[in-house]
Write an enzyme that holds these catalytic residues in place. Structure first.
Site, PDB file in Angstrom:
ATOM      1  N   CYS A   1       7.116   4.409   0.483  1.00 58.53           N
ATOM      2  CA  CYS A   1       8.499   4.367   0.969  1.00 58.53           C
ATOM      3  C   CYS A   1       9.033   2.966   0.687  1.00 58.53           C
ATOM      4  O   CYS A   1       8.308   1.984   0.828  1.00 58.53           O
ATOM      5  CB  CYS A   1       8.498   4.650   2.472  1.00 58.53           C
ATOM      6  SG  CYS A   1      10.059   4.283   3.314  1.00 58.53           S
TER       7      CYS A   1
ATOM      8  N   ASP B   1      -5.080  -7.727  -4.092  1.00 59.84           N
ATOM      9  CA  ASP B   1      -4.950  -6.671  -3.091  1.00 59.84           C
ATOM     10  C   ASP B   1      -6.283  -6.126  -2.561  1.00 59.84           C
ATOM     11  O   ASP B   1      -6.465  -6.019  -1.360  1.00 59.84           O
ATOM     12  CB  ASP B   1      -4.079  -5.526  -3.657  1.00 59.84           C
ATOM     13  CG  ASP B   1      -3.906  -4.398  -2.660  1.00 59.84           C
ATOM     14  OD1 ASP B   1      -3.626  -4.711  -1.494  1.00 59.84           O
ATOM     15  OD2 ASP B   1      -4.051  -3.225  -3.035  1.00 59.84           O
TER      16      ASP B   1
END
Ligand code: SF4
Ligand code: SF4
Length: 349
Positions: free
Chosen positions: A245, A131
């Site tokens: 989310c 990442d």
């Protein structure tokens, strides 16, 4: 060493998915400059410029790289999806942040895999990425056959779904490559329809992903990446979300039967906390509680800002005394969002 041996060592190490692909540009890379030009990255300036340019071609990170080994680790656990929860007093924290920080877990496993391979081949040049390296991880994972990039812009595997952490090993080893996985979203639009902020936008590409994420409309961006005030008009769209989310993944049919992990490091300790318990955290308590968690990234001020907005969105009058306390916080960012929340609750008859 052949690709099959690498793959069986990857599974022995604990990875659930593995595929191998060339280190040149991917199909998704073609759209990346357009995505930046459209401003869909918002204030994430680290995605632009030289570092941004590196993302589109893995071999720029390691000149000798001949192969990219893409690896996936399941992180779903036995907990509800967003649509299953009736929010009155709880906060939503994104599923990926319920356990330990995956960067540490995946990086550790990647180094273990390198060690296992080197035991058989001797030393080879490599670079491990999780990442934080400038690399279009999902694009390479899709090209390596781990899954396709869905309309929700996540990597989806037909057996595992999209609750997958990714990591990569760039290597000087020459290995056989896998084929990309076919696109299996079909005519489904559940994620697009369910996104409360219309953040998933179609893109006119003949190949590669069909949709892009306009980060500036996405709750994950607002609650994690944005450090300043959240635009007032956008605050109601946050609902109960205080960190990330999952809606566009929670509604995806490919996640209905997603397998769960028993890894102790990914078992939930931050799922569905009470807003009240978050609102009273001091900065030291925040740092201590989330020291090994991705939640630390939101920083104390940003996190309390989100908590205030979620309290305002709840319409729950019981939160008013706590919001008054937040409105007296020394940080003007927290103060202002708490005052907004008080007005929101006050406006409800
Ligand atoms: S994470 Fe949430 S806000 Fe962002 S695209 Fe998905 S559903 Fe929309
Ligand atoms: S919800 Fe439907 S359109 Fe969206 S990613 Fe899943 S399968 Fe694709």
């Amino acid at each position: 060493m052949d690709a099959d041996t690498v793959k069986s060592l990857a599974r022995e190490t604990g990875f659930d998915l593995v595929g191998i692909t060339p280190t040149g540009p991917t199909l998704a890379a073609a759209f990346y400059p357009e995505w930046l030009a459209a401003g869909y990255h918002g204030e994430m300036s680290y995605l632009e410029g030289h570092r941004g340019g590196l993302r589109s071609e893995a071999r720029q990170l390691l000149a000798s790289a001949k192969s990219l080994i893409s690896l996936g680790l399941i992180y779903d656990t036995r907990q509800p999806y967003t649509p299953d929860v009736e929010f009155t007093s709880q906060a939503w924290i994104s599923r990926y942040a319920w356990g330990d920080d995956y960067h540490d877990v995946v990086r550790r496993l990647l180094y273990q895999l390198v060690e296992r391979i080197e035991k058989q081949t001797g030393p080879f040049e490599h670079k491990v990425c999780v990442d934080t390296a400038p690399l279009l991880e999902r694009a390479y994972a899709a090209q390596a056959g781990l899954g396709w990039i869905g309309k929700n812009t996540c990597l989806i595997n037909e057996k595992i779904g999209s609750w997958i952490f990714l990591g990569e090993i760039l290597t000087s080893l020459e290995l056989a490559f896998d084929d990309p996985a076919p696109f299996r979203c079909g005519t489904c639009t559940r994620c697009i329809d369910a996104c409360p902020t219309d953040a998933l936008v179609p893109i006119a590409q003949t190949a590669g992903p069909s949709h892009a994420l306009d980060s500036t409309k996405c709750i994950s961006y607002w609650t994690i990446e944005l450090h300043g005030p959240i635009p007032e008009d956008d605050r109601p769209g946050l609902g109960p979300h205080v960190f990330g989310c999952d809606i566009c993944q929670d509604v995806c049919p490919w996640n209905r039967r997603a397998p769960q992990t028993d890894r102790p490091d990914f078992q939930p300790r931050n799922a569905l906390p009470e807003l009240e318990e978050l609102a009273i955290l001091t900065e030291d308590e925040f740092n201590e509680r989330f020291a090994d968690s991705p939640i630390e990234r939101a920083r104390y001020g940003g996190f309390l800002r989100n908590v205030a907005v979620a309290m305002g969105n709840s319409g729950n009058r019981d939160f008013l005394p706590l919001l008054e306390t937040l409105a007296a916080n020394a940080d003007p960012l927290i103060q202002e969002h708490a005052r907004w929340a008080i007005e929101e609750i006050g406006a409800i008859e």
